[in-house]
Design a protein around this motif. Structure first.
Motif, PDB file in Angstrom:
ATOM      1  N   LYS A  22       3.034  -0.942  -5.649  1.00 14.65           N
ATOM      2  CA  LYS A  22       4.018  -1.676  -6.447  1.00 14.65           C
ATOM      3  C   LYS A  22       3.419  -2.138  -7.776  1.00 14.65           C
ATOM      4  CE  LYS A  22       7.660  -5.003  -6.028  1.00 14.65           C
ATOM      5  NZ  LYS A  22       8.930  -4.842  -5.474  1.00 14.65           N
ATOM      6  N   LEU A  25       2.988   0.889 -10.083  1.00 12.19           N
ATOM      7  CA  LEU A  25       4.275   1.325 -10.617  1.00 12.19           C
ATOM      8  C   LEU A  25       4.770   0.402 -11.727  1.00 12.19           C
ATOM      9  CD1 LEU A  25       5.949   2.369  -7.272  1.00 12.19           C
ATOM     10  CD2 LEU A  25       5.506   3.888  -9.215  1.00 12.19           C
ATOM     11  N   LYS A  29       4.355   3.579 -14.605  1.00 16.79           N
ATOM     12  CA  LYS A  29       5.115   4.293 -13.584  1.00 16.79           C
ATOM     13  C   LYS A  29       4.720   5.766 -13.477  1.00 16.79           C
ATOM     14  CE  LYS A  29       9.832   4.918 -11.985  1.00 16.79           C
ATOM     15  NZ  LYS A  29      11.230   4.604 -12.252  1.00 16.79           N
ATOM     16  N   ALA A  32       1.233   6.132 -12.010  1.00 19.64           N
ATOM     17  CA  ALA A  32       1.270   5.713 -10.606  1.00 19.64           C
ATOM     18  C   ALA A  32       1.905   6.791  -9.731  1.00 19.64           C
ATOM     19  CB  ALA A  32       2.029   4.406 -10.464  1.00 19.64           C
ATOM     20  N   MET A  33       2.990   7.374 -10.210  1.00 26.26           N
ATOM     21  CA  MET A  33       3.648   8.433  -9.433  1.00 26.26           C
ATOM     22  C   MET A  33       2.687   9.585  -9.198  1.00 26.26           C
ATOM     23  SD  MET A  33       7.457   8.310 -11.139  1.00 26.26           S
ATOM     24  CE  MET A  33       7.809   9.988 -10.683  1.00 26.26           C
ATOM     25  N   GLN A  40      10.150  10.437  -8.211  1.00 25.14           N
ATOM     26  CA  GLN A  40      10.958   9.401  -8.861  1.00 25.14           C
ATOM     27  C   GLN A  40      11.746   8.574  -7.839  1.00 25.14           C
ATOM     28  OE1 GLN A  40      11.041   8.818 -12.236  1.00 25.14           O
ATOM     29  NE2 GLN A  40      12.496   7.158 -12.028  1.00 25.14           N
ATOM     30  N   ALA A  43       9.453   6.194  -6.019  1.00 25.87           N
ATOM     31  CA  ALA A  43       9.000   5.169  -6.971  1.00 25.87           C
ATOM     32  C   ALA A  43      10.080   4.106  -7.167  1.00 25.87           C
ATOM     33  CB  ALA A  43       8.627   5.810  -8.305  1.00 25.87           C
ATOM     34  N   ASN A  47       9.762   0.152  -6.186  1.00 22.08           N
ATOM     35  CA  ASN A  47       9.933  -0.843  -7.245  1.00 22.08           C
ATOM     36  C   ASN A  47      10.977  -1.887  -6.893  1.00 22.08           C
ATOM     37  OD1 ASN A  47       8.232  -0.876  -9.444  1.00 22.08           O
ATOM     38  ND2 ASN A  47       9.293   0.773 -10.493  1.00 22.08           N
TER      39      ASN A  47
END
Length: 105
Positions: A22, A25, A29, A32-33, A40, A43, A47
């Motif tokens: 978290k 992200l 983002k 992190a992905m 997506q 993610a 979030n």
């Protein structure tokens, strides 16, 4: 190690992983992905989790994180001390980048 201790350790790992995911992200983002190996959809779900939802999810009796590689070559590259570590890690990252992100089904 008894079953209760194992379950407690799984929950600790899950909570640490979920909190880290978290935070990653929220900071970056896209990066992190890639680093988490998620798409997506996942993610966005992570979030949106509230603290209570995150804790409840972490309390699962199964690991929520997993190794991103199921390939002997990548495992050996990451664990081999004989080669230049920077080159080895870069090569492993390139190979793992070619693997598809997880899909929500």
């Amino acid at each position: 190690m008894g079953p209760n201790q194992t379950l407690g350790e799984i929950r600790d790992v899950n909570l640490s992983y979920m909190l880290l995911a978290k935070q990653m992200l929220q900071e970056d983002k896209v990066s992190a992905m890639y680093r988490l190996g998620i798409n997506q959809d996942i993610a966005e779900i992570l979030n949106k989790l509230t603290s209570a939802q995150l804790i409840k999810m972490a309390a699962s009796n199964m690991l929520l994180c997993r190794f991103r590689f199921d390939d002997r070559l990548i495992a050996e590259m990451l664990s081999n001390d004989n080669r230049d570590q920077a080159v080895t890690k870069s090569h492993a990252a390139i190979l793992m980048a070619g693997k598809p992100a997880e899909v929500v089904t």
